[in-house]
Write an enzyme that holds these catalytic residues in place. Structure first.
Site, PDB file in Angstrom:
ATOM      1  N   VAL A 160       0.789  -0.859  -0.057  1.00  0.00           N
ATOM      2  CA  VAL A 160      -0.085   0.104   0.188  1.00  0.00           C
ATOM      3  C   VAL A 160       0.912   1.315   0.095  1.00  0.00           C
ATOM      4  O   VAL A 160       1.888   1.133   0.918  1.00  0.00           O
ATOM      5  CB  VAL A 160      -0.893  -0.184   1.365  1.00  0.00           C
ATOM      6  CG1 VAL A 160      -1.637   1.199   1.295  1.00  0.00           C
ATOM      7  CG2 VAL A 160      -1.893  -1.319   1.103  1.00  0.00           C
ATOM      8  N   ARG A 166      -1.873   2.495   7.351  1.00  0.00           N
ATOM      9  CA  ARG A 166      -2.485   2.518   8.518  1.00  0.00           C
ATOM     10  C   ARG A 166      -4.114   3.077   8.467  1.00  0.00           C
ATOM     11  O   ARG A 166      -4.525   3.639   9.352  1.00  0.00           O
ATOM     12  CB  ARG A 166      -1.661   3.309   9.502  1.00  0.00           C
ATOM     13  CG  ARG A 166      -0.293   2.778   9.642  1.00  0.00           C
ATOM     14  CD  ARG A 166       0.507   3.575  10.788  1.00  0.00           C
ATOM     15  NE  ARG A 166       1.933   3.002  10.988  1.00  0.00           N
ATOM     16  CZ  ARG A 166       2.786   3.110  10.102  1.00  0.00           C
ATOM     17  NH1 ARG A 166       2.562   4.301   8.831  1.00  0.00           N
ATOM     18  NH2 ARG A 166       3.889   2.420  10.167  1.00  0.00           N
ATOM     19  N   LYS A 167      -4.803   2.725   7.166  1.00  0.00           N
ATOM     20  CA  LYS A 167      -6.160   3.041   7.300  1.00  0.00           C
ATOM     21  C   LYS A 167      -7.038   2.031   7.014  1.00  0.00           C
ATOM     22  O   LYS A 167      -8.111   2.142   6.610  1.00  0.00           O
ATOM     23  CB  LYS A 167      -6.186   4.420   6.279  1.00  0.00           C
ATOM     24  CG  LYS A 167      -5.582   5.561   6.658  1.00  0.00           C
ATOM     25  CD  LYS A 167      -5.451   6.500   5.386  1.00  0.00           C
ATOM     26  CE  LYS A 167      -4.879   8.014   6.162  1.00  0.00           C
ATOM     27  NZ  LYS A 167      -3.293   7.849   6.472  1.00  0.00           N
ATOM     28  N   PHE A 169      -6.529  -0.152   4.524  1.00  0.00           N
ATOM     29  CA  PHE A 169      -6.283  -0.831   3.027  1.00  0.00           C
ATOM     30  C   PHE A 169      -5.727  -2.067   2.838  1.00  0.00           C
ATOM     31  O   PHE A 169      -6.075  -2.878   2.078  1.00  0.00           O
ATOM     32  CB  PHE A 169      -5.862   0.449   2.162  1.00  0.00           C
ATOM     33  CG  PHE A 169      -6.536   1.556   2.316  1.00  0.00           C
ATOM     34  CD1 PHE A 169      -7.989   1.724   1.800  1.00  0.00           C
ATOM     35  CD2 PHE A 169      -6.331   2.935   2.338  1.00  0.00           C
ATOM     36  CE1 PHE A 169      -8.890   2.723   1.941  1.00  0.00           C
ATOM     37  CE2 PHE A 169      -7.013   3.964   2.761  1.00  0.00           C
ATOM     38  CZ  PHE A 169      -8.301   4.012   2.291  1.00  0.00           C
ATOM     39  N   GLY A 170      -4.540  -2.296   3.501  1.00  0.00           N
ATOM     40  CA  GLY A 170      -3.740  -3.532   3.597  1.00  0.00           C
ATOM     41  C   GLY A 170      -4.688  -4.479   3.892  1.00  0.00           C
ATOM     42  O   GLY A 170      -4.747  -5.750   3.447  1.00  0.00           O
ATOM     43  N   ASN A 197      10.140  -5.496  10.168  1.00  0.00           N
ATOM     44  CA  ASN A 197       8.895  -4.909   9.799  1.00  0.00           C
ATOM     45  C   ASN A 197       7.939  -5.264  10.837  1.00  0.00           C
ATOM     46  O   ASN A 197       6.968  -6.203  10.637  1.00  0.00           O
ATOM     47  CB  ASN A 197       8.378  -5.229   8.582  1.00  0.00           C
ATOM     48  CG  ASN A 197       7.575  -4.279   8.161  1.00  0.00           C
ATOM     49  OD1 ASN A 197       6.922  -3.510   8.906  1.00  0.00           O
ATOM     50  ND2 ASN A 197       7.029  -4.325   6.908  1.00  0.00           N
ATOM     51  N   TYR A 204      -0.363  -8.400  10.791  1.00  0.00           N
ATOM     52  CA  TYR A 204      -0.627  -9.854  10.161  1.00  0.00           C
ATOM     53  C   TYR A 204      -1.192 -10.850  11.535  1.00  0.00           C
ATOM     54  O   TYR A 204      -1.953 -11.607  11.510  1.00  0.00           O
ATOM     55  CB  TYR A 204       0.445 -10.717   9.655  1.00  0.00           C
ATOM     56  CG  TYR A 204       0.757  -9.900   8.494  1.00  0.00           C
ATOM     57  CD1 TYR A 204       0.004  -9.677   7.526  1.00  0.00           C
ATOM     58  CD2 TYR A 204       2.238  -9.909   8.220  1.00  0.00           C
ATOM     59  CE1 TYR A 204       0.335  -8.914   6.567  1.00  0.00           C
ATOM     60  CE2 TYR A 204       2.587  -9.378   6.918  1.00  0.00           C
ATOM     61  CZ  TYR A 204       1.825  -8.710   6.052  1.00  0.00           C
ATOM     62  OH  TYR A 204       2.163  -8.353   4.660  1.00  0.00           O
TER      63      TYR A 204
END
Length: 232
Positions: A160, A166-167, A169-170, A197, A204
């Site tokens: 993304v 952080r909205k 979308f992922g 990461n 996840y």
């Protein structure tokens, strides 16, 4: 690559929202759509992959070209969900026009309410049509679990663009892959994540994924792979 059962035809989905609800709370609304990528999307896909390589500090491994992506991802024999499949996430301040009927996948639209408007400095670079902008993508393909006796999906890339992170979308992109796996009766969805990461690892885990620390990636590539070309 293991052969997999053909995907079922897409099921009808509710009509996407074309206007804001009359009782919509205050906020900043964004219309989103997940759809199958097409050959015409390759220039945007190439730019996204390069941005991902920069983010992952792996630009020294980046050698993909628009030509190589076109030839491998969109060859005449490639069928969605049977081989390499790429879903694009797009956003627009206005409702999306009706999508052409796709025999493989019905685009998923969603109205998102954000706390703040998104300032996208690359809006023109990633613009597809009018006010529609590419936000990110997920690329995946079938694999197989001998233990489960079922095929699954392996997610090669999920990305993304920075101003849209952080909205949620992922999560939307990964959820679309998981939903397709369930629809096709597949046993699991797998992917890898860089150990530094920590934000992605937490994301996840929050989605219900198990992070298998005991497994390591083994890879043959470059000269090490080519050495087998003449092996007996």
């Amino acid at each position: 690559m293991a052969a997999a059962a053909p995907p079922p035809p897409p099921t009808p989905t509710p009509e996407p929202a074309t206007t804001l609800p009359e009782t919509a709370p205050l906020g900043h609304y964004l219309f989103t759509r997940i759809r199958l990528a097409t050959l015409s999307d390759v220039p945007h896909i190439h730019k996204l992959i390069h941005q991902m390589a920069v983010f992952e500090r792996l630009t020294h491994l980046f050698s993909a070209t628009e030509s190589s992506l076109s030839a491998t991802l969109f060859s005449p024999t490639t069928r969605p969900f049977q081989s390499f499949t790429l879903l694009l996430l797009e956003a627009s301040p206005n409702p999306f026009p009706p999508s052409p009927i796709d025999p493989f996948y019905t685009p998923v639209t969603k109205l998102v309410n954000l706390d703040h408007p998104i300032e996208d400095p690359e809006r023109d670079t990633f613009k597809t049509l009018d006010d529609i902008t590419v936000v990110g993508f997920v690329l995946f393909f079938p694999n197989y679990s001998t233990f489960l006796g079922k095929p699954g999906f392996y997610v090669e890339d999920l990305f993304v663009r920075e101003c849209y992170r952080r909205k949620g979308f992922g999560r939307m992109l990964l959820s679309a892959v998981a939903k397709q796996a369930v629809k096709m009766g597949y046993g699991r969805v797998e992917w890898v994540v860089l150990d530094w990461n920590v934000n992605a690892i937490k994301f996840y885990e929050d989605m219900g994924a198990d992070v298998l620390n005991e497994w390591r990636i083994c890879r043959l590539t470059g000269e090490a792979l080519q050495a087998y070309g003449g092996a007996d």
